[in-house]
Motif scaffolding. Structure first.
Motif, mmCIF file in Angstrom:
data_model
loop_
_atom_site.group_PDB
_atom_site.id
_atom_site.type_symbol
_atom_site.label_atom_id
_atom_site.label_comp_id
_atom_site.label_asym_id
_atom_site.label_seq_id
_atom_site.Cartn_x
_atom_site.Cartn_y
_atom_site.Cartn_z
ATOM 1 N N GLU A 109 83.170 36.331 -50.768
ATOM 2 C CA GLU A 109 83.726 35.136 -50.128
ATOM 3 C C GLU A 109 82.703 34.377 -49.294
ATOM 4 O O GLU A 109 82.838 33.175 -49.080
ATOM 5 N N ALA A 110 81.681 35.075 -48.822
ATOM 6 C CA ALA A 110 80.755 34.468 -47.865
ATOM 7 C C ALA A 110 79.977 33.280 -48.415
ATOM 8 O O ALA A 110 79.630 32.364 -47.671
ATOM 9 N N PHE A 111 79.712 33.280 -49.715
ATOM 10 C CA PHE A 111 78.834 32.238 -50.259
ATOM 11 C C PHE A 111 79.542 30.913 -50.556
ATOM 12 O O PHE A 111 78.887 29.944 -50.931
ATOM 13 N N TYR A 112 80.862 30.865 -50.414
ATOM 14 C CA TYR A 112 81.543 29.596 -50.646
ATOM 15 C C TYR A 112 81.112 28.583 -49.578
ATOM 16 O O TYR A 112 81.250 28.802 -48.387
ATOM 17 N N ASN A 113 80.542 27.467 -50.027
ATOM 18 C CA ASN A 113 80.004 26.426 -49.140
ATOM 19 C C ASN A 113 78.835 26.908 -48.293
ATOM 20 O O ASN A 113 78.444 26.242 -47.332
ATOM 21 N N ASN A 114 78.279 28.061 -48.610
ATOM 22 C CA ASN A 114 77.180 28.618 -47.810
ATOM 23 C C ASN A 114 75.982 29.046 -48.652
ATOM 24 O O ASN A 114 75.084 29.693 -48.134
#
Length: 357
Positions: A214-219
């Motif tokens: 989940e961390a890489f969404y928009n990141n």
């Protein structure tokens, strides 16, 4: 007759007596001739008591720590914590020196106040980043660790020369909250990318792997999109339903993953056929594919066809079927109307609401 004692005999007597002449004491010790003992040196004050603290921040902190701990932070509506959050003293990193001192306080509430501010604006000074790392290596408090991890994740650990040690915490920290915070806060930081991607691809820790997905969404750091899309696609088959659901949804939602859309549809189709569509999040991917401009017309049609198959498969969970019904309602009202008589009350209710929109 008087006895005459020779000088030689006297010398012999004194040499056998065992008494020796000692030099005068010159060092420390007891007695009137001793030098005074050195004064005891107190260690420098730390944390809230540090001498170089901003007094205004200290005053705010003293009110803030009157608040009770609540879950993973202080009580949100408590006046002291609210005043701390709303203060302008921390803008433009002006309070960083004091906040860094507070990270070293023995009171977990004081440390929690510091990380609450640092999660919004990480320290810029490399020396302060090093001290933050040192604090993270020791942290175990559940009201500090998550937010400290996020703060350190956002900090420029590469510039501070501590990137290797910071990444090591993701694997080695005894605090799961700290590890999770580092992943969440460090996803957009290129210094952490390889480590977090590896967690997303390989970790057997379910919660940690889910966090990495989940961390890489928009990141996602620029230029790393293909690596992240590949990681998401691999997790569509994950045995953990929540991890698989998050990966499926993100793969369909993010336009930079468009080269993987056909493979994604294949995986969703396989899960539908073997009955392992586990939740609505997996189905949400079909919504994104149908609505998103990155999908081809053929891919959009296939997403709708899969939606029909999922909605009609009574062996699948009700929230997954309901998600598919919602997808179909604005596209094929006639097909959706058949679910008004579905055996599952949840699915029936979704159809009724969806057709009224």
């Amino acid at each position: 007759m008087k006895k005459v004692v020779s000088i030689a005999a006297l010398a012999l007597v004194f040499s056998c007596s065992g008494k020796k002449t000692e030099p005068a004491a010159t060092g420390s010790g007891s007695g009137s001739g001793s030098a005074p003992a050195p004064a005891k040196v107190e260690p420098p004050a730390k944390g809230l008591a540090a001498k170089d603290n901003d007094p205004a921040i200290v005053a705010l902190a003293k009110e803030g720590i009157k608040c009770k701990a609540d879950g993973d932070r202080l009580e949100w509506n408590c006046d002291g914590f609210k005043a701390w959050r709303d203060s302008k003293l921390f803008e433009d990193n002006k309070g960083d020196a004091t906040l860094t001192n507070l990270l070293e306080d023995p009171d977990e509430k004081v440390r929690s106040l510091a990380v609450d501010r640092f999660q919004h604006l990480a320290p810029k000074d490399p020396a302060q980043v090093k001290r933050m790392l040192a604090a993270a290596q020791l942290e175990t408090s559940t009201i500090v660790a998550e937010w400290l991890g996020r703060s350190l994740g956002a900090a420029d650990v590469a510039k501070a020369g501590v990137a290797a040690d910071a990444n090591k915490l993701i694997a080695d920290s005894k605090s799961p909250e700290l590890r999770n915070g580092l992943i969440t806060g460090g996803a957009s930081n290129a210094a952490y990318f390889d480590t977090i991607l590896e967690v997303g691809n390989e970790s057997t820790d379910v919660k940690l792997r889910h966090a990495a997905v989940e961390a890489f969404y928009n990141n996602t750091p620029e230029g790393k999109e293909a690596d992240v899309c590949k990681m998401w696609l691999g997790n569509v088959d994950n045995a953990d339903a929540e991890t698989a659901g998050a990966a499926t949804s993100l793969e369909g939602r993010v336009g930079s993953c468009k080269d993987n859309y056909d493979a994604l549809l294949d995986k969703i189709d396989a899960r539908q056929k073997n009955g392992t569509i586990a939740n609505a999040e997996m189905v949400s991917s079909l919504h994104w594919l149908n609505d998103g401009s990155s999908a081809t017309d053929a891919q959009k049609k296939r997403a709708i066809d899969l939606g029909k198959a999922i909605a009609s498969n009574e062996k699948l969970p009700q929230d997954a079927r309901g998600g598919a019904v919602e997808l179909l309602a604005p596209i094929d009202a006639t097909y959706t109307a058949k679910f008004l008589k579905d055996k599952d009350d949840y699915v029936k209710g979704v159809a009724e609401r969806a057709l009224k929109k």
